[in-house]
Design an enzyme around this catalytic site. Structure first.
Site, PDB file in Angstrom:
ATOM      1  N   HIS A  78       0.826  -1.211   0.000  1.00 46.37           N
ATOM      2  CA  HIS A  78       0.000   0.000   0.000  1.00 46.37           C
ATOM      3  C   HIS A  78       0.861   1.263   0.000  1.00 46.37           C
ATOM      4  CE1 HIS A  78      -3.833  -2.110   1.672  1.00 46.37           C
ATOM      5  NE2 HIS A  78      -3.337  -2.700   0.597  1.00 46.37           N
ATOM      6  N   GLU A  80       0.557   3.997   1.725  1.00 46.96           N
ATOM      7  CA  GLU A  80       0.902   4.454   3.068  1.00 46.96           C
ATOM      8  C   GLU A  80       2.096   3.684   3.611  1.00 46.96           C
ATOM      9  OE1 GLU A  80      -2.074   3.374   1.818  1.00 46.96           O
ATOM     10  OE2 GLU A  80      -3.650   3.798   3.263  1.00 46.96           O
ATOM     11  N   CYS A 113      -6.667   1.379   5.298  1.00 49.24           N
ATOM     12  CA  CYS A 113      -7.199   0.082   5.718  1.00 49.24           C
ATOM     13  C   CYS A 113      -6.692  -0.224   7.132  1.00 49.24           C
ATOM     14  CB  CYS A 113      -6.743  -1.010   4.740  1.00 49.24           C
ATOM     15  SG  CYS A 113      -4.984  -1.418   4.867  1.00 49.24           S
ATOM     16  N   CYS A 116      -2.857  -0.585   7.403  1.00 46.86           N
ATOM     17  CA  CYS A 116      -2.149   0.698   7.329  1.00 46.86           C
ATOM     18  C   CYS A 116      -2.361   1.534   8.588  1.00 46.86           C
ATOM     19  CB  CYS A 116      -2.545   1.451   6.069  1.00 46.86           C
ATOM     20  SG  CYS A 116      -1.886   0.679   4.570  1.00 46.86           S
TER      21      CYS A 116
END
Length: 169
Positions: A78, A80, A113, A116
């Site tokens: 991801h 992040e 999410c 994260c």
């Protein structure tokens, strides 16, 4: 008109998302401290792994895996996480993370999410700014939010709150 700092760094996150190698959705992230960018990231395959873009297919789409489920099947990291991995721990303390999301048919919420969020908490990041599914800017003060609530299935409610109320319990 001159953009606010939040608008400016969200635009930088939007630019980072253009580097995404995910066929399903594109995300970009920018970590900022004292109006200085300290790291960027976008969602894409882990180092040394062929991306969905290179392979020409999304494994999750082929297997009809719904959004938010079975992350372990995805080859991507991801945005992040990539921004956090590349930043100095000392600089992340009380920094702001800007996240921009897009998909083929338009905007996608930049709400992190669960995985994260856990990284955001452990990195000491102080604030998260993103656009929700309607394109409205949201701001979450990580220092005062009820972390257990974010990590529960009640977290999506946070997406629809205006920036002033996002940090309230």
């Amino acid at each position: 008109m001159r953009p606010s700092w939040d608008e400016y760094f969200l635009k930088m996150a939007e630019t980072a998302c253009l580097r995404s190698t995910c066929l399903r959705a594109r995300f970009g992230a920018v970590l900022v401290k004292k109006q200085t960018m300290i790291s960027t990231g976008y969602n894409g395959a882990a180092a040394g792994v062929r991306s969905c873009l290179e392979r020409g297919e999304c494994v999750r789409d082929r297997l009809q895996i719904p959004r938010g489920e079975n992350y372990e099947i995805c080859h991507s990291v991801h945005a992040e996480a990539n921004a956090i991995i590349r930043a100095s721990f000392e600089l992340m303390d009380d920094a702001t993370l800007y996240i921009f999301g897009a998909q083929q048919d338009g905007p996608r919420s930049g709400m992190p999410c669960f995985m994260c969020w856990r990284m955001i908490f452990n990195a000491g990041i102080g604030r998260v700014v993103f656009l929700d599914e309607k394109g409205q800017q949201q701001s979450i003060n990580v220092k005062v939010i009820d972390r257990s609530r974010i990590l529960s299935y009640g977290a999506p409610e946070i997406q629809t709150r205006p920036p002033a109320a996002a940090g309230a319990k």
